[in-house]
Scaffold this active site. Structure first.
Site, PDB file in Angstrom:
ATOM      1  N   GLU A  92      -2.560  -1.694  -3.187  1.00  0.00           N
ATOM      2  CA  GLU A  92      -3.645  -0.906  -2.618  1.00  0.00           C
ATOM      3  C   GLU A  92      -3.287   0.570  -2.651  1.00  0.00           C
ATOM      4  OE1 GLU A  92      -5.141  -4.034   0.848  1.00  0.00           O
ATOM      5  OE2 GLU A  92      -4.080  -2.201   1.406  1.00  0.00           O
ATOM      6  N   HIS A 117      -8.120  -5.705   7.354  1.00  0.00           N
ATOM      7  CA  HIS A 117      -7.918  -4.656   8.360  1.00  0.00           C
ATOM      8  C   HIS A 117      -8.263  -5.181   9.752  1.00  0.00           C
ATOM      9  CE1 HIS A 117      -7.375  -0.721  10.163  1.00  0.00           C
ATOM     10  NE2 HIS A 117      -6.921  -0.302   8.977  1.00  0.00           N
ATOM     11  N   ASP A 118      -7.225  -5.338  10.559  1.00  0.00           N
ATOM     12  CA  ASP A 118      -7.322  -5.800  11.948  1.00  0.00           C
ATOM     13  C   ASP A 118      -7.731  -7.269  12.079  1.00  0.00           C
ATOM     14  OD1 ASP A 118      -6.465  -3.370  12.799  1.00  0.00           O
ATOM     15  OD2 ASP A 118      -8.418  -2.643  13.453  1.00  0.00           O
ATOM     16  N   HIS A 157       6.325   4.037   4.203  1.00  0.00           N
ATOM     17  CA  HIS A 157       6.668   2.613   4.376  1.00  0.00           C
ATOM     18  C   HIS A 157       7.079   2.055   3.011  1.00  0.00           C
ATOM     19  CE1 HIS A 157       2.376   2.753   3.584  1.00  0.00           C
ATOM     20  NE2 HIS A 157       2.108   3.080   4.822  1.00  0.00           N
ATOM     21  N   HIS A 199       0.860  -1.181   0.000  1.00  0.00           N
ATOM     22  CA  HIS A 199       0.000   0.000   0.000  1.00  0.00           C
ATOM     23  C   HIS A 199       0.899   1.235   0.000  1.00  0.00           C
ATOM     24  CE1 HIS A 199      -3.978   1.874   1.598  1.00  0.00           C
ATOM     25  NE2 HIS A 199      -3.241   2.809   1.019  1.00  0.00           N
TER      26      HIS A 199
END
Length: 237
Positions: A70, A190-191, A50, A43
């Site tokens: 992404e 996500h999570d 990052h 991403h």
């Protein structure tokens, strides 16, 4: 079996914290594939805090599994995807100052915008997915954009599950059923973690792929990367 795509952003974050090339993002991606993951997700963000755009270009020729990129479809991102041509692009409505993704698309408000971007990607042979909240109206709207898949934003499930709310999975199950009925494949992310992935998988039908990064890399600090990936694969069967 639901495919596991590993988001390697956190590996790049660790590298960038010190400079240099440790840990090496390319080596990590190769190892993740060797340990059994069926995909690599990145991403890239405009500030390259990052994953860097150069990482994306270097990863493409060495990967043997599905590459998923992404991001928010600003022109720089669109140009990168069209250059690299991954297996899949996942469109995410990132807020400018967000630490991480924190909402899905309003597929009704942004229908024409998404339709235009998705058409360009699909005409270049890239499978498309759009990040959405577990809202039936957003699923219905997604079908009108021309997307191939949706990715269900799973934070609310993860929070509810951690608090003992087993009902938190139900909106996801309903959305997955509707998406499947309307001809869309279903991703999620996500999570999601080793603690909640089995319950989510067992209760959400038609799940083609999960994309997991932060939790998986964090768990690997304790268990090791190979063992962590193998546990995910076992739970996703």
């Amino acid at each position: 079996m639901t495919k596991l795509s590993v988001n390697i952003n956190k590996i790049a974050t660790l590298r960038n914290a010190r400079g240099g090339d440790m840990p090496n993002v390319l080596e990590a991606a190769r190892n993740i594939e060797a340990f059994g993951a069926e995909g690599i997700t990145v991403h890239p963000r405009p500030d390259e805090r990052h994953i860097r755009y150069s990482d994306v270009r270097e990863l493409k020729p060495i990967l043997t599994t599905e590459f998923n990129i992404e991001g928010k479809p600003i022109q720089q991102f669109i140009d990168l995807v069209l250059e690299v041509k991954p297996a899949q692009v996942t469109l995410v409505p990132d807020a400018e100052n967000a630490i991480t993704s924190n909402s899905g698309w309003d597929t009704l408000v942004h229908k024409e915008y998404l339709e235009e971007v998705i058409s360009e990607f699909k005409s270049n042979g890239v499978r498309t997915s759009i990040f959405v909240d577990p809202d039936l109206k957003m699923i219905e709207g997604a079908t009108k954009t021309g997307t191939d898949r949706i990715e269900l934003y799973t934070e609310s499930f993860a929070v509810g599950y951690a608090q003992g709310d087993m009902e938190a999975v139900k909106p996801y199950a309903r959305c997955a059923e509707l998406a499947h009925k309307l001809g869309l494949e279903v991703n999620a992310g996500h999570d999601l973690s080793l603690k909640n992935i089995k319950y989510f998988k067992e209760n959400v039908p038609h799940l083609a792929e999960v994309s997991i990064g932060h939790a998986l890399i964090s768990e690997a600090l304790y268990l090791g990367l190979q063992k962590t990936i193998q546990q995910y694969l076992k739970l996703l069967k």
